[in-house]
Scaffold this motif. Structure first.
Motif, short mmCIF file in Angstrom:
data_model
loop_
_atom_site.label_atom_id
_atom_site.label_comp_id
_atom_site.label_asym_id
_atom_site.label_seq_id
_atom_site.Cartn_x
_atom_site.Cartn_y
_atom_site.Cartn_z
N ALA A 78 0.93 -1.35 -0.12
CA ALA A 78 0.01 -0.12 -0.02
C ALA A 78 0.89 1.37 -0.08
O ALA A 78 0.42 2.18 -0.79
CB ALA A 78 -0.97 -0.04 1.27
N PHE A 79 1.79 1.03 0.73
CA PHE A 79 2.91 2.35 0.78
C PHE A 79 3.68 2.52 -0.55
O PHE A 79 3.82 3.52 -1.03
CB PHE A 79 3.83 2.23 1.88
N LEU A 80 3.92 1.27 -1.21
CA LEU A 80 4.71 1.35 -2.34
C LEU A 80 3.87 1.73 -3.30
O LEU A 80 4.56 1.86 -4.62
CB LEU A 80 5.46 -0.17 -2.52
N ALA A 81 2.74 1.47 -3.46
CA ALA A 81 2.01 1.24 -4.78
C ALA A 81 1.87 2.95 -5.33
O ALA A 81 2.04 3.12 -6.36
CB ALA A 81 0.50 1.04 -4.38
N PRO A 82 1.74 4.13 -4.58
CA PRO A 82 2.01 5.33 -5.12
C PRO A 82 3.10 5.88 -5.80
O PRO A 82 3.44 6.36 -6.80
CB PRO A 82 1.73 6.40 -3.78
N VAL A 83 4.44 5.18 -5.28
CA VAL A 83 5.64 5.46 -5.68
C VAL A 83 5.88 4.73 -7.09
O VAL A 83 6.29 5.30 -8.07
CB VAL A 83 6.73 4.99 -4.60
N VAL A 84 5.25 3.59 -7.10
CA VAL A 84 5.31 2.88 -8.46
C VAL A 84 4.65 3.26 -9.53
O VAL A 84 4.86 3.54 -10.47
CB VAL A 84 5.14 1.24 -8.15
N LEU A 85 3.47 3.83 -8.97
CA LEU A 85 2.62 4.54 -9.66
C LEU A 85 3.09 5.79 -10.50
O LEU A 85 2.94 5.99 -11.56
CB LEU A 85 0.95 4.72 -9.39
N TYR A 86 3.91 6.61 -9.67
CA TYR A 86 4.49 7.66 -10.15
C TYR A 86 5.63 7.52 -11.02
O TYR A 86 5.63 8.25 -11.92
CB TYR A 86 4.99 8.42 -8.84
N LEU A 87 6.49 6.53 -10.44
CA LEU A 87 7.48 6.00 -11.49
C LEU A 87 6.89 5.77 -13.08
O LEU A 87 7.54 6.17 -14.01
CB LEU A 87 8.16 5.06 -10.93
N LEU A 88 5.92 5.04 -12.81
CA LEU A 88 5.38 4.57 -14.30
C LEU A 88 4.87 5.53 -15.09
O LEU A 88 4.91 5.71 -16.38
CB LEU A 88 4.28 3.32 -14.22
N VAL A 89 4.14 6.34 -14.35
CA VAL A 89 3.21 7.52 -15.22
C VAL A 89 4.07 8.69 -15.67
O VAL A 89 4.27 9.12 -16.73
CB VAL A 89 2.25 8.09 -14.40
N PHE A 90 5.03 8.93 -14.72
CA PHE A 90 5.97 10.48 -15.06
C PHE A 90 7.32 10.08 -15.47
O PHE A 90 7.97 10.79 -15.85
CB PHE A 90 6.07 11.13 -13.93
#
Length: 361
Positions: A78-90
């Motif tokens: 849950a804590f890692l998901a925002p970071v992974v999403l940010y790296l994938l999108v941006f």
């Protein structure tokens, strides 16, 4: 026979001396002796089995409802998901699109419709054969190397100076952060005004000391120097903050011991400060390299890469190819941008390799 005392029979109570109570009965003694073996007899259930035989297991405890502990992995994801999403999108998706642009012949129409033909490495060959490639490469190397050297050298000198913790140390250190906090468009516009050939304050000062005006922004000999000076001024505060933080971790006892041994200030710097500051210096130079390679706004606002391409770097050239013409060349522009990405990745891998060798040694 008459003088022999009569023994009391078992089970009877005999009378003792005069004035004393009855003597304890033999029956009581017999019952006591009969009870003692029972008390001292070991429990067969708790005694260890003889001849190596396994003892019977104790009876199971009453069944109780046990709750299975919840795995903490869901919290980590849950804590890692925002970071992974940010790296994938941006990061991942823009990098993928940039690589795709460099491998296809995109025009304005095909860029919108998405049916550009695949051309392979043709755009890279076009970039290498362009006459702008050589000067832009030299300008990029000179701009990056000179800025890194002076930003680090001046930042380290200021960090050592403010490490003395004099009265106005914190106040002056905060003032040095102003160039870093200002928007880049404000800093670049301010330097454009200061270096103006006619009304700039720099030429006014030079005229006051008897030096003729210098065409800082309009001369091919001075345009690259102008943007280098502006970028050094902007990048020094970052080096100051990081290096000053690294100096805080060096124990003061080392300096005291060196002073007792007779080491001067210069000797203490080269023997204590500089070696112990090496890990912080490495990451500072790496971050400064990545930032300096992609500097675009300062150069574009001050000189637009001119005059005559005298201050063109890979960053400004990529923008000119992709957006600076009426017929944009998206493919070659993306190829130049990918060259900057590859250069940054190469230096990053070198840094990781050096750090791994230092850790193993």
């Amino acid at each position: 026979m008459e003088g022999r005392p009569v023994r009391p029979q078992r089970g009877r109570v005999t009378q003792g001396r005069a004035g004393q109570g009855p003597v304890r009965s033999q029956v009581a003694r017999d019952s006591r002796s009969a009870d003692e073996p029972t008390k001292q007899r070991p429990d067969r259930r708790s005694a260890p089995a003889r001849n190596g035989a396994a003892s019977p297991a104790p009876p199971p405890a009453p069944a109780r409802a046990r709750r299975r502990p919840t795995s903490p992995q869901w919290a980590a994801w849950a804590f890692l998901a925002p970071v992974v999403l940010y790296l994938l999108v941006f990061y991942a998706y823009p990098l993928y699109r940039n690589v795709d642009l460099s491998l296809r012949n995109y025009t304005v129409r095909s860029f919108v419709q998405g049916n550009a033909p695949f051309t392979g490495l043709k755009n890279y060959r076009t970039v290498f054969d362009d006459p702008t490639f050589g000067p832009a490469l030299v300008h990029t190397v000179v701009f990056t190397a000179v800025c890194l050297f002076f930003q680090y050298a001046v930042g380290l000198a200021l960090a050592v100076f403010f490490h003395q913790n004099f009265r106005l140390s914190a106040t002056l250190r905060a003032l040095f952060l102003v160039p870093w906090l200002l928007p880049l468009i404000v800093s670049a516009s301010t330097w454009s005004w200061m270096l103006d050939s006619d009304s700039g304050i720099v030429n006014s000062v030079l005229h006051a000391v008897g030096i003729g005006p210098v065409n800082w922004l309009t001369s091919p000999d001075w345009s690259l120097t102008s943007v280098i000076i502006a970028n050094i001024w902007i990048g020094v505060p970052f080096n100051l903050v990081v290096l000053h933080s690294g100096l805080q971790s060096i124990p003061g006892s080392l300096y005291e011991a060196a002073a007792l041994d007779g080491a001067g200030a210069w000797r203490r710097f080269w023997s204590i400060t500089f070696p112990l500051l090496r890990p912080v210096s490495a990451i500072t130079l790496l971050l400064g390299l990545v930032y300096t390679l992609k500097v675009f706004d300062i150069i574009w606002i001050m000189t637009k890469g001119g005059p005559a391409g005298s201050s063109t770097t890979f960053a400004t050239w990529s923008y000119q190819l992709g957006f600076g013409n009426l017929l944009p060349a998206f493919g070659p522009g993306a190829a130049v941008g990918n060259l900057l990405v590859v250069a940054a990745l190469a230096f990053g891998l070198v840094y990781l390799r050096v750090q791994r060798k230092q850790a193993l040694s």
